[in-house]
Design a protein around this motif. Structure first.
Motif, mmCIF file in Angstrom:
data_model
loop_
_atom_site.group_PDB
_atom_site.id
_atom_site.type_symbol
_atom_site.label_atom_id
_atom_site.label_comp_id
_atom_site.label_asym_id
_atom_site.label_seq_id
_atom_site.Cartn_x
_atom_site.Cartn_y
_atom_site.Cartn_z
ATOM 1 N N TRP A 13 18.981 9.105 6.686
ATOM 2 C CA TRP A 13 19.571 8.419 7.906
ATOM 3 C C TRP A 13 20.168 7.270 7.484
ATOM 4 O O TRP A 13 19.823 6.237 6.644
ATOM 5 N N THR A 14 21.238 6.907 8.238
ATOM 6 C CA THR A 14 21.893 5.639 8.416
ATOM 7 C C THR A 14 22.041 5.045 9.884
ATOM 8 O O THR A 14 22.339 5.925 10.800
ATOM 9 N N ALA A 15 21.885 3.908 10.328
ATOM 10 C CA ALA A 15 22.341 3.448 11.686
ATOM 11 C C ALA A 15 22.768 1.812 11.451
ATOM 12 O O ALA A 15 22.415 1.148 10.456
ATOM 13 N N LEU A 16 23.603 1.587 12.535
ATOM 14 C CA LEU A 16 23.955 0.063 12.477
ATOM 15 C C LEU A 16 24.276 -0.194 13.978
ATOM 16 O O LEU A 16 24.553 0.715 14.861
ATOM 17 N N ARG A 17 23.826 -1.261 14.447
ATOM 18 C CA ARG A 17 23.868 -1.637 15.865
ATOM 19 C C ARG A 17 24.758 -3.022 15.984
ATOM 20 O O ARG A 17 24.596 -3.828 15.232
ATOM 21 N N GLN A 18 25.865 -3.105 16.691
ATOM 22 C CA GLN A 18 26.786 -4.027 17.078
ATOM 23 C C GLN A 18 26.601 -4.418 18.601
ATOM 24 O O GLN A 18 26.998 -3.551 19.155
ATOM 25 N N HIS A 31 23.890 -12.218 15.386
ATOM 26 C CA HIS A 31 24.258 -11.414 14.491
ATOM 27 C C HIS A 31 25.565 -10.641 14.908
ATOM 28 O O HIS A 31 25.705 -10.273 15.850
ATOM 29 N N ASP A 32 26.520 -10.366 13.655
ATOM 30 C CA ASP A 32 27.612 -9.531 13.809
ATOM 31 C C ASP A 32 26.942 -8.370 13.904
ATOM 32 O O ASP A 32 27.649 -7.302 14.959
ATOM 33 N N TYR A 33 26.272 -7.762 13.025
ATOM 34 C CA TYR A 33 25.641 -6.365 13.435
ATOM 35 C C TYR A 33 24.073 -6.190 12.607
ATOM 36 O O TYR A 33 23.905 -7.194 11.966
ATOM 37 N N LEU A 34 23.319 -5.206 12.860
ATOM 38 C CA LEU A 34 22.255 -5.254 12.259
ATOM 39 C C LEU A 34 22.385 -3.595 11.336
ATOM 40 O O LEU A 34 23.140 -2.887 11.981
ATOM 41 N N GLY A 51 19.491 -12.139 6.839
ATOM 42 C CA GLY A 51 18.777 -12.358 8.079
ATOM 43 C C GLY A 51 19.321 -13.845 8.447
ATOM 44 O O GLY A 51 19.878 -14.552 7.734
ATOM 45 N N ILE A 52 19.094 -14.265 9.687
ATOM 46 C CA ILE A 52 19.631 -15.587 10.235
ATOM 47 C C ILE A 52 18.252 -16.086 10.986
ATOM 48 O O ILE A 52 17.387 -15.251 11.517
ATOM 49 N N LEU A 56 18.644 -10.532 19.964
ATOM 50 C CA LEU A 56 18.832 -9.186 19.021
ATOM 51 C C LEU A 56 18.721 -9.615 17.615
ATOM 52 O O LEU A 56 19.664 -10.196 16.923
ATOM 53 N N GLY A 57 17.668 -9.278 17.160
ATOM 54 C CA GLY A 57 17.291 -9.437 15.548
ATOM 55 C C GLY A 57 16.259 -8.277 15.020
ATOM 56 O O GLY A 57 16.146 -7.466 15.645
#
Length: 636
Positions: free
Chosen positions: A387-392, A377-380, A357-358, A333-334
């Motif tokens: 708009w706002t979005a976050l994925r963990q 990643h801890d989160y993206l 980034g990693i 997941l990146g």
């Protein structure tokens, strides 16, 4: 020997072999190519044999996502290693510049002895700004600096290191003698050939298949699709993807000819989520199924411009013979911010300290060869407009506007984001929203020292670069002090629009000032456009107009947008009249409009009424949009 000692030995003995010959890096980014559109992703429509072969010889990433859902911001994330809560370019106006002090993939590779070239669409700073590519590590950049300029494949000129390169026989728009993309690809091939004896970074943000769906009839790819049972735009779109595929094959053949194939890491991807182009009743997600798995039927919600999964999913593959095991598939997941640290590790460069980034080099070549395990990643994080979005992991939050409620989805069980779990998981929602709040910092854009050349480039889309009577703006190009640019509305038998008012509109693109009032302002250079930034609205699109008094109406006149674009140009329409603004009966006129820049008349039986309802059911491109330059009424 301890495990730690063993790992140290691997780093000492294997990792140097990665950097011994300074690998070349090529990155080809196809503008707006959808996740499921290449045939290696199961698409039955579009032929991509070279890209398929590239995936078979390398690695396919299932979850390597875009940096943003639109062109300029996603490129900024890619180049700088930062997510869109930290980047300088978060708007998609076309020429917004990066700051002068921002490092990029190119700027960190140059000290390592790399030749650096870019070919295609830049989008991170117009000419004479702090964001031009030659100020951010590129020895050469050839193509378009501004995105408006990039909306034609027949511009009068392209840009090389801020100077104009004329293209013979071109005047902007949709036809000409010199197809710009051929010139860009040829320049990229020359750069690779010229720098084969030193390490190089070739960044290829190619424009097809985005924009006007133009490809010369003489291109071999067009012959494969010209008789397919789709709209012409759908056929040309497919041909443009196959053209890019052919060029992927040409690049790999060149690498083999030069003897550098085994020392070149070659990436291929889209730039942001696909659009549901060329929709119909049979294909509600578009005929080429950008966001719908053609095998399972599973759909990703949203499209380009949104921050649901469909706005961010891109096809992503990498090939490095002898380093990447052939036929690999990764669920890592990146996203685009990971590219800078990955390329830095490949080249032995030091990435900036402030990136998000990693490196995913261990995922590319294996932990043993890389000398370390793959971090996660801890989160993206993403933001664009409201708009706002976050994925963990598999959990995902989305907010569609600043004051809207957060939505929460578990992609493990709901990849289509159809079941909002925000109310059922308040603690998790609070944790993720806190991360999103912390991830945002106000944008600090770069600046221009002058704007005349930048504005000239934007006018060049229309072939108006030398006409001082035309001015450029983020919304397009218009003639100074003039009401008309090309076609004019008829006058005979037309009602005066002096007292007309827009009562309501189902959708308008406020961000670009393409308001409903533009459809009745008497200015053919302005236009109403349904909402497309921050999430496209769905048809039917409705516009209700108060004609100021009751009239006998005998017909309607529609004038499509008068620039070089076709987005939203109406096709199937209905007209109704009423004496109240709230209730309308059956339509008094229906029409299937032509794809034309000239005014089109739709006649109806003589009908009395004060309020006009226009319903736009479809557009000429088979999409969800609507646009009108001017709307007139015949009557007395």
């Amino acid at each position: 020997m301890s495990r730690l000692a063993t790992l140290a030995a691997l780093v000492l003995t294997i990792a140097p072999s990665i950097h011994a010959a300074k690998p070349n890096v090529i990155y080809l980014m196809a503008d707006e190519l959808g996740y499921y559109e290449p045939s290696f992703m199961g698409n039955p429509n579009i032929q991509t044999p070279n890209i398929d072969r590239m995936a078979a010889e390398g690695i396919r990433f299932n979850n390597l996502l875009a940096g943003s859902s639109v062109c300029a911001p996603t490129r900024c994330c890619f180049l700088t290693g930062k997510h869109s809560g930290h980047t300088s370019v978060r708007a998609n106006g076309g020429g917004t510049p990066m700051r002068a002090d921002e490092e990029t993939i190119a700027s960190i590779l140059k000290p390592q002895g790399y030749a650096t070239g870019g070919f295609g669409k830049w989008g991170n700073g117009g000419r004479d700004s702090t964001g031009v590519p030659e100020k951010h590590g590129f020895d050469e950049f050839f193509g378009y600096y501004d995105q408006v300029h990039a909306h034609t494949y027949y511009p009068p000129y392209l840009i090389r290191n801020s100077e104009e390169v004329p293209l013979p026989g071109n005047k902007g728009g949709t036809s000409g003698q010199t197809y710009s993309h051929y010139e860009i690809h040829n320049a990229a091939m020359k750069f690779i050939r010229d720098n084969a004896k030193q390490p190089f970074f070739a960044y290829l943000p190619y424009t097809p298949p985005h924009g006007n769906f133009n490809i010369p009839d003489s291109d071999p790819a067009w012959a494969l699709y010209k008789d397919k049972p789709w709209s012409e735009d759908a056929r040309r779109y497919a041909a443009m993807v196959t053209m890019i595929d052919r060029e992927v094959g040409e690049i790999i053949a060149l690498l083999k000819e030069l003897g550098i194939d085994g020392n070149t890491l070659f990436f291929f991807s889209g730039d942001n989520g696909g659009n549901d182009y060329f929709k119909s009743a049979e294909y509600p997600r578009g005929v080429h199924l950008a966001n719908k798995d053609p095998k399972t039927g599973v759909e990703y919600r949203g499209t380009k411009g949104t921050l649901y999964e469909g706005g961010l999913r891109i096809p992503f593959i990498a090939r490095w013979p002898g380093k990447i095991p052939a036929g690999s598939v990764s669920d890592f997941l990146g996203y685009f911010p990971d590219m800078l640290p990955t390329v830095a590790e490949v080249a032995g460069a030091t990435p900036p300290a402030d990136i998000d980034g990693i490196s995913f080099l261990p995922e590319l070549i294996g932990a043993a060869t890389a000398g370390r395990a793959q971090p996660q990643h801890d989160y993206l994080y993403w933001e664009i407009g409201n708009w706002t979005a976050l994925r963990q992991g598999t959990w995902r939050i989305v907010r569609t506007k600043a004051n809207a409620a957060w939505e929460l989805y578990d992609l493990a069980t709901d990849p289509s984001e159809s079941k909002d779990l925000a109310a059922a998981q308040p603690d998790l929602l609070a944790k993720l929203t806190a991360l999103a709040t912390a991830a945002h910092q106000p944008a600090q854009e770069g600046s221009f020292s002058r704007t005349d050349r930048h504005e000239r480039d934007r006018r060049a889309k229309y072939g108006k670069q030398d006409d001082a009577s035309y001015e450029a703006s983020p919304a397009g190009v218009k003639k100074k002090g003039a009401k008309g640019k090309t076609a004019a509305m008829p006058t005979q038998g037309m009602l005066s629009n002096t007292d007309w008012k827009v009562v309501r509109v189902s959708s308008e693109n406020i961000a670009n000032k393409k308001l409903a009032t533009n459809a009745i302002d008497g200015d053919t250079t302005t236009l109403w456009h349904s909402k497309f930034s921050g999430g496209a609205a769905k048809p039917p699109h409705e516009l209700v107009i108060d004609l100021g008094a009751q009239h006998t109406v005998r017909g309607f006149v529609y004038l499509g947008r008068q620039d070089a674009g076709w987005n939203g140009a109406l096709k199937e329409v209905e007209f109704s009249l009423s004496d109240t603004a709230d209730t309308f009966g059956a339509p008094i006129a229906k029409a299937s409009l032509a794809k034309s820049k000239e005014p089109q008349t739709v006649e109806c039986p003589a009908t009395k009424g004060r309020y006009l309802l226009l319903r736009a059911l479809s557009d000429q491109s088979g999409g969800d949009l609507a646009s009108i330059a001017e709307l007139g009424v015949l009557g007395d």
